[in-house]
Design a protein around this motif. Structure first.
Motif, PDB file in Angstrom:
ATOM      1  N   UNK A 157       0.839  -1.207   0.000  1.00 28.46           N
ATOM      2  CA  UNK A 157       0.000   0.000   0.000  1.00 28.46           C
ATOM      3  C   UNK A 157       0.870   1.252   0.000  1.00 28.46           C
ATOM      4  N   UNK A 158       1.890   1.241   0.850  1.00 32.39           N
ATOM      5  CA  UNK A 158       2.788   2.397   0.963  1.00 32.39           C
ATOM      6  C   UNK A 158       3.577   2.619  -0.326  1.00 32.39           C
ATOM      7  N   UNK A 159       4.110   1.532  -0.902  1.00 27.04           N
ATOM      8  CA  UNK A 159       4.903   1.642  -2.126  1.00 27.04           C
ATOM      9  C   UNK A 159       4.063   2.154  -3.295  1.00 27.04           C
ATOM     10  N   UNK A 160       2.823   1.693  -3.367  1.00 23.40           N
ATOM     11  CA  UNK A 160       1.937   2.079  -4.456  1.00 23.40           C
ATOM     12  C   UNK A 160       1.607   3.571  -4.421  1.00 23.40           C
ATOM     13  N   UNK A 161       1.561   4.125  -3.204  1.00 21.80           N
ATOM     14  CA  UNK A 161       1.228   5.536  -3.052  1.00 21.80           C
ATOM     15  C   UNK A 161       2.397   6.465  -3.385  1.00 21.80           C
ATOM     16  N   UNK A 162       3.628   5.958  -3.250  1.00 22.02           N
ATOM     17  CA  UNK A 162       4.792   6.801  -3.500  1.00 22.02           C
ATOM     18  C   UNK A 162       5.168   7.628  -2.286  1.00 22.02           C
ATOM     19  N   UNK A 163       6.102   8.554  -2.459  1.00 20.85           N
ATOM     20  CA  UNK A 163       6.657   9.300  -1.329  1.00 20.85           C
ATOM     21  C   UNK A 163       5.759  10.416  -0.809  1.00 20.85           C
ATOM     22  N   UNK A 164       5.014  11.079  -1.683  1.00 22.89           N
ATOM     23  CA  UNK A 164       4.220  12.228  -1.262  1.00 22.89           C
ATOM     24  C   UNK A 164       2.779  12.145  -1.762  1.00 22.89           C
ATOM     25  N   UNK A 165       2.030  11.200  -1.227  1.00 27.47           N
ATOM     26  CA  UNK A 165       0.638  11.075  -1.674  1.00 27.47           C
ATOM     27  C   UNK A 165      -0.239  12.178  -1.098  1.00 27.47           C
ATOM     28  N   UNK A 166      -1.337  12.457  -1.764  1.00 27.78           N
ATOM     29  CA  UNK A 166      -2.317  13.364  -1.183  1.00 27.78           C
ATOM     30  C   UNK A 166      -2.975  12.685   0.010  1.00 27.78           C
ATOM     31  N   UNK A 167      -3.410  13.516   0.947  1.00 26.15           N
ATOM     32  CA  UNK A 167      -4.049  12.985   2.152  1.00 26.15           C
ATOM     33  C   UNK A 167      -5.254  12.119   1.805  1.00 26.15           C
ATOM     34  N   UNK A 168      -6.091  12.580   0.898  1.00 19.29           N
ATOM     35  CA  UNK A 168      -7.299  11.823   0.535  1.00 19.29           C
ATOM     36  C   UNK A 168      -6.951  10.476  -0.087  1.00 19.29           C
ATOM     37  N   UNK A 169      -5.880  10.448  -0.910  1.00 20.59           N
ATOM     38  CA  UNK A 169      -5.454   9.187  -1.522  1.00 20.59           C
ATOM     39  C   UNK A 169      -4.918   8.220  -0.475  1.00 20.59           C
ATOM     40  N   UNK A 170      -4.166   8.754   0.486  1.00 26.27           N
ATOM     41  CA  UNK A 170      -3.626   7.921   1.559  1.00 26.27           C
ATOM     42  C   UNK A 170      -4.753   7.295   2.375  1.00 26.27           C
ATOM     43  N   UNK A 171      -5.695   8.117   2.790  1.00 29.27           N
ATOM     44  CA  UNK A 171      -6.793   7.615   3.621  1.00 29.27           C
ATOM     45  C   UNK A 171      -7.591   6.551   2.886  1.00 29.27           C
TER      46      UNK A 171
END
Length: 382
Positions: A157-171
């Motif tokens: 999950x973390x790798x797919x999001x990358x280093x600086x995901x948007x808050x909404x995408x992370x949640x």
């Protein structure tokens, strides 16, 4: 009549720190009288009716528009004494220790009220208790089954999001991953499905549907207090915030029951108690207690759990049980850096979160939400 596959347990949690579960109501500072050691909360409808009869509505409107005037001053200016406002269904709650803030008046944002029923009685919802226990059961399973693949799912999950995901995408991504983990851990093919329409991820297949948690018994207003939020840092510095919460006092017993339907899940007294002990023993608090030892309370009872709001990010997640300490610190700080980008969350690579949620009550510092399992009855089978 209950049958033998249903087992009921009576549970008692004792609050170690104030416990807050929000009911969605904010008690405005204009609705309360702050005293040195207590807060008197007024029934606004009853007060309004009185003011109508006394033709004081114009003065009340002026008062509501004046940010400098509090309720006690308004009442005094209009010759409304305590005998009168005590009849307005007033509740007097104990007030925790208050401190000044850098943001001005500590009462400026009002008081977040505790959940109450339609008659105004305080209780802890079964959904809140089950949510706490569900996190504990999930964490305990991961601890006992280290190769179950949960850590890989979180990493992916973390790798797919990358280093600086948007808050909404992370949640959104984190929730989807947690849903996937819970399907893996708790969902079973509980019902025959010859047409193949019942997918495993459907809620109907959640084995914890057989883990039923009641609302708590009612809690007296005498066991409630108003507490101010205080963030404590590693270096001992405290950030006192202009946020107040209506809480259950430390030292109060919360009584509720768990009914386990063994046709859906196989939890019993031994496994539930073991899960509580495992989860806390492998939690954030036990892993970083040395760092906070001299600046914040540390609870040594292994049957500690954290209930309700304001208890901290770490108490609601399975991150620390899923990884070794170093990886858990990095993973947590990465998430918090997205959620709260203006704060350093892992400066020394040792601890994250770097702030613990506390309050003061009667000259003692407490962790928000901390409870200890006090009693767990043997099941009654019918």
């Amino acid at each position: 009549m209950m049958t033998s596959f249903l087992k009921e347990y009576n549970i008692e949690l004792k609050t170690v720190g104030p416990v807050f579960i929000g009911g969605g109501k904010i008690i405005n500072k204009k609705e309360a009288i702050f005293r040195k050691a207590s807060v008197i909360i007024i029934d606004i409808e009853k007060m309004f009716n009185y003011l109508c009869k006394k033709r004081l509505l114009d003065k009340y409107q002026d008062y509501m528009l004046d940010d400098r005037m509090d309720l006690a001053t308004f009442l005094k200016n209009n010759n409304i004494d305590e005998k009168v406002y005590r009849e307005w269904n007033a509740k007097e709650l104990s007030l925790g220790d208050t401190k000044s803030t850098s943001n001005g008046d500590v009462k400026s944002k009002g008081i977040s009220g505790f959940v109450r029923d339609g008659n105004g009685r305080v209780y802890v919802p079964g959904s809140s208790l089950k949510g706490m226990l569900r996190t504990i059961l999930t964490g305990a399973y991961i601890i006992k089954n280290t190769g179950c693949g949960v850590a890989k799912k979180l990493d992916y999950c973390k790798q797919k999001l990358g280093n600086r995901p948007y808050k909404s995408n992370l949640e959104k991504a984190y929730k989807a991953t947690m849903d996937d983990i819970e399907v893996q851990l708790f969902h079973k093919n509980l019902f025959s499905d010859p047409e193949g329409k019942n997918k495993l991820e459907n809620k109907i297949n959640d084995s914890l549907r057989g883990f039923m948690v009641s609302d708590s018994e009612y809690i007296s207003d005498e066991d409630m207090c108003i507490c101010q939020k205080v963030d404590v840092r590693l270096d001992g510095k405290e950030n006192t915030l202009p946020l107040y919460r209506e809480c259950i006092k430390p030292g109060v017993t919360i009584r509720f029951s768990i009914t386990v339907d063994s046709t859906f899940c196989d939890y019993d007294k031994k496994s539930i108690i073991e899960a509580i002990g495992l989860f806390y023993n492998d939690s954030y608090w036990t892993k970083v207690s040395k760092q906070f030892k001299n600046v914040a309370p540390v609870i040594n009872d292994r049957y500690t759990c954290f209930l309700g709001g304001g208890a901290g990010f770490e108490s609601k997640t399975i991150i620390y049980p899923s990884f070794d300490r170093s990886k858990a610190v990095d993973f947590t700080s990465d998430i918090l850096s997205v959620l709260f980008p203006d704060v350093s969350h892992n400066a020394d690579k040792e601890v994250s979160p770097r702030v613990v949620k506390c309050t003061y009550y009667k000259n003692n510092k407490y962790l928000f939400g901390a409870c200890i399992l006090d009693k767990f009855s043997d099941p009654e089978e019918f």
